[in-house]
Scaffold this motif. Structure first.
Motif, PDB file in Angstrom:
ATOM      1  N   GLU A  96     -26.529  80.437 119.847  1.00 28.00           N
ATOM      2  CA  GLU A  96     -26.432  81.778 120.247  1.00 28.00           C
ATOM      3  C   GLU A  96     -28.639  81.962 119.402  1.00 28.00           C
ATOM      4  N   TYR A  97     -29.311  81.069 120.873  1.00 21.68           N
ATOM      5  CA  TYR A  97     -31.488  81.129 119.554  1.00 21.68           C
ATOM      6  C   TYR A  97     -31.910  81.986 119.466  1.00 21.68           C
ATOM      7  N   ASP A  98     -32.637  82.663 118.674  1.00 24.59           N
ATOM      8  CA  ASP A  98     -33.261  83.870 118.663  1.00 24.59           C
ATOM      9  C   ASP A  98     -34.916  83.458 118.911  1.00 24.59           C
ATOM     10  N   GLY A  99     -34.958  82.028 119.277  1.00 26.28           N
ATOM     11  CA  GLY A  99     -36.378  81.651 118.843  1.00 26.28           C
ATOM     12  C   GLY A  99     -36.414  81.123 117.401  1.00 26.28           C
ATOM     13  N   LYS A 100     -36.063  81.042 116.824  1.00 23.91           N
ATOM     14  CA  LYS A 100     -36.309  79.995 115.560  1.00 23.91           C
ATOM     15  C   LYS A 100     -35.736  79.085 115.118  1.00 23.91           C
ATOM     16  N   SER A 101     -33.817  79.943 115.546  1.00 22.80           N
ATOM     17  CA  SER A 101     -32.669  78.973 114.910  1.00 22.80           C
ATOM     18  C   SER A 101     -31.344  78.914 115.217  1.00 22.80           C
ATOM     19  N   PHE A 102     -30.633  78.454 116.000  1.00 23.39           N
ATOM     20  CA  PHE A 102     -29.113  78.135 116.184  1.00 23.39           C
ATOM     21  C   PHE A 102     -28.286  79.235 115.568  1.00 23.39           C
ATOM     22  N   LYS A 103     -27.315  79.821 116.189  1.00 28.35           N
ATOM     23  CA  LYS A 103     -26.032  80.642 115.066  1.00 28.35           C
ATOM     24  C   LYS A 103     -24.784  79.988 115.978  1.00 28.35           C
ATOM     25  N   GLN A 104     -23.870  79.217 115.265  1.00 33.18           N
ATOM     26  CA  GLN A 104     -22.965  78.381 115.711  1.00 33.18           C
ATOM     27  C   GLN A 104     -21.576  80.073 115.880  1.00 33.18           C
ATOM     28  N   TYR A 105     -20.860  79.953 116.909  1.00 32.55           N
ATOM     29  CA  TYR A 105     -19.854  80.824 117.373  1.00 32.55           C
ATOM     30  C   TYR A 105     -18.290  79.646 117.709  1.00 32.55           C
ATOM     31  N   GLY A 106     -16.887  80.286 116.708  1.00 33.13           N
ATOM     32  CA  GLY A 106     -15.565  79.380 117.443  1.00 33.13           C
ATOM     33  C   GLY A 106     -14.696  79.993 117.218  1.00 33.13           C
ATOM     34  N   THR A 107     -14.041  79.484 116.966  1.00 36.19           N
ATOM     35  CA  THR A 107     -12.466  79.950 116.679  1.00 36.19           C
ATOM     36  C   THR A 107     -12.485  80.324 115.902  1.00 36.19           C
ATOM     37  N   ASP A 108     -12.340  79.635 114.447  1.00 39.31           N
ATOM     38  CA  ASP A 108     -12.656  80.889 113.434  1.00 39.31           C
ATOM     39  C   ASP A 108     -13.045  82.346 113.131  1.00 39.31           C
ATOM     40  N   ASP A 109     -14.517  82.442 114.128  1.00 29.20           N
ATOM     41  CA  ASP A 109     -15.147  83.596 114.114  1.00 29.20           C
ATOM     42  C   ASP A 109     -13.957  84.843 115.543  1.00 29.20           C
ATOM     43  N   GLY A 110     -13.532  84.003 115.980  1.00 31.03           N
ATOM     44  CA  GLY A 110     -12.024  85.560 116.674  1.00 31.03           C
ATOM     45  C   GLY A 110     -12.529  84.781 118.966  1.00 31.03           C
ATOM     46  N   MET A 111     -13.243  83.696 118.331  1.00 30.93           N
ATOM     47  CA  MET A 111     -13.578  83.111 119.979  1.00 30.93           C
ATOM     48  C   MET A 111     -12.060  82.403 119.805  1.00 30.93           C
ATOM     49  N   ILE A 112     -10.766  83.141 121.706  1.00 31.39           N
ATOM     50  CA  ILE A 112     -10.136  82.027 122.322  1.00 31.39           C
ATOM     51  C   ILE A 112     -10.203  80.216 122.248  1.00 31.39           C
ATOM     52  N   SER A 113     -11.366  79.968 122.569  1.00 28.75           N
ATOM     53  CA  SER A 113     -10.988  78.489 122.615  1.00 28.75           C
ATOM     54  C   SER A 113     -13.169  77.652 122.199  1.00 28.75           C
ATOM     55  N   ASN A 114     -13.305  76.904 121.676  1.00 30.40           N
ATOM     56  CA  ASN A 114     -14.335  76.001 121.819  1.00 30.40           C
ATOM     57  C   ASN A 114     -14.872  75.582 123.095  1.00 30.40           C
ATOM     58  N   TRP A 115     -13.662  75.636 124.599  1.00 34.15           N
ATOM     59  CA  TRP A 115     -14.079  74.717 125.257  1.00 34.15           C
ATOM     60  C   TRP A 115     -14.780  75.952 126.481  1.00 34.15           C
ATOM     61  N   ILE A 116     -16.104  76.247 126.006  1.00 32.38           N
ATOM     62  CA  ILE A 116     -16.740  77.158 127.324  1.00 32.38           C
ATOM     63  C   ILE A 116     -17.422  76.958 128.789  1.00 32.38           C
ATOM     64  N   ARG A 117     -16.860  77.493 129.685  1.00 33.55           N
ATOM     65  CA  ARG A 117     -17.195  77.312 130.974  1.00 33.55           C
ATOM     66  C   ARG A 117     -18.203  77.931 131.763  1.00 33.55           C
ATOM     67  N   SER A 118     -18.624  79.166 131.256  1.00 33.75           N
ATOM     68  CA  SER A 118     -19.167  80.386 131.810  1.00 33.75           C
ATOM     69  C   SER A 118     -19.656  80.514 130.975  1.00 33.75           C
ATOM     70  N   LEU A 119     -20.488  81.331 131.080  1.00 31.49           N
ATOM     71  CA  LEU A 119     -21.718  82.869 130.369  1.00 31.49           C
ATOM     72  C   LEU A 119     -22.549  83.681 131.552  1.00 31.49           C
ATOM     73  N   TYR A 120     -22.040  85.065 130.746  1.00 27.81           N
ATOM     74  CA  TYR A 120     -22.674  86.170 131.504  1.00 27.81           C
ATOM     75  C   TYR A 120     -23.106  86.755 131.116  1.00 27.81           C
ATOM     76  N   MET A 121     -24.443  87.841 131.072  1.00 23.77           N
ATOM     77  CA  MET A 121     -24.482  89.251 130.682  1.00 23.77           C
ATOM     78  C   MET A 121     -24.505  90.031 131.185  1.00 23.77           C
ATOM     79  N   GLN A 122     -24.035  91.032 130.885  1.00 26.97           N
ATOM     80  CA  GLN A 122     -23.524  92.297 131.907  1.00 26.97           C
ATOM     81  C   GLN A 122     -24.208  93.216 130.329  1.00 26.97           C
TER      82      GLN A 122
END
Length: 211
Positions: free
Chosen positions: A11-37
């Motif tokens: 996630e980039y807020d205009g100043k810095s990046f924040k990283q999320y992964g399986t340790d944060d509750g994601m099911i995988s670190n291999w991302i193939r698609s993103l969509y914001m609804q």
């Protein structure tokens, strides 16, 4: 938002990046698609799909362990999900997941990409089985026998109402207009170059990316 191959979500807020992964509750670190609804981020991975509401990640059980290649939204708010196990639709009204497969009319269960056109018809890239268009609940199939210049369709781009460019793994590009197939040629030949994506910008320029 940035999805990575093996390093999770950024996630980039205009100043810095924040990283999320399986340790944060994601099911995988291999991302193939993103969509914001609205305020929900949908994340397609090699092991299924999850959502993120800004606080927690939640897995979609109906797509567990299924590779999700693309997520888009139609005009009525339904999510369409291209996977290696067919095509899924998240019904916005019933809040259920419906599945289309080769048993219900698809050419192939391996869907690499999808596009929704000006008529709200769905274009489905069937990987090595050509291209399908879902219009008025009926499939229209396009393949080499019907005039396509390749078998592996990587991208479909709507360049005008009823006019589409179809890009292939072999570097050819077809144009489909009102159901008629023709070859689209560029000044510099792309034959042999694997086309990954094709896009038309607001100035009517056509951008083509290759491997």
């Amino acid at each position: 938002w940035f999805g990575s191959a093996g390093y999770g979500l950024f996630e980039y807020d205009g100043k810095s990046f924040k990283q999320y992964g399986t340790d944060d509750g994601m099911i995988s670190n291999w991302i193939r698609s993103l969509y914001m609804q609205d305020s929900i981020l949908w994340i397609g991975t090699d092991k299924g799909m999850c959502s993120y509401d800004g606080e927690k990640f939640e897995e979609v059980n109906e797509l567990k362990d299924i590779s999700v290649n693309k997520i888009i939204e139609d005009k009525t708010g339904n999510l369409w999900i291209a996977t290696t196990n067919g095509l899924f639709r998240k019904n916005n009204f019933l809040n259920i997941y419906e599945n289309l497969s080769d048993e219900t009319g698809l050419n192939s269960d391996y869907i690499s990409n999808i596009l929704i056109d000006f008529e709200n018809s769905l274009w489905v890239n069937n990987y090595k089985a050509g291209l399908s268009r879902l219009k008025n609940s009926k499939f229209i199939f396009y393949n080499e026998e019907k005039g396509l210049k390749g078998k592996i369709v990587n991208s479909v781009c709507e360049i005008d109402k009823g006019e589409f460019l179809i890009a292939f793994d072999n570097g050819y590009i077809n144009k489909i207009r009102n159901g008629e197939i023709s070859e689209f040629k560029t000044k510099s030949s792309l034959i042999g170059k694997r086309i990954r994506n094709i896009y038309k910008d607001k100035k009517d320029n056509i951008w083509i990316s290759t491997y």
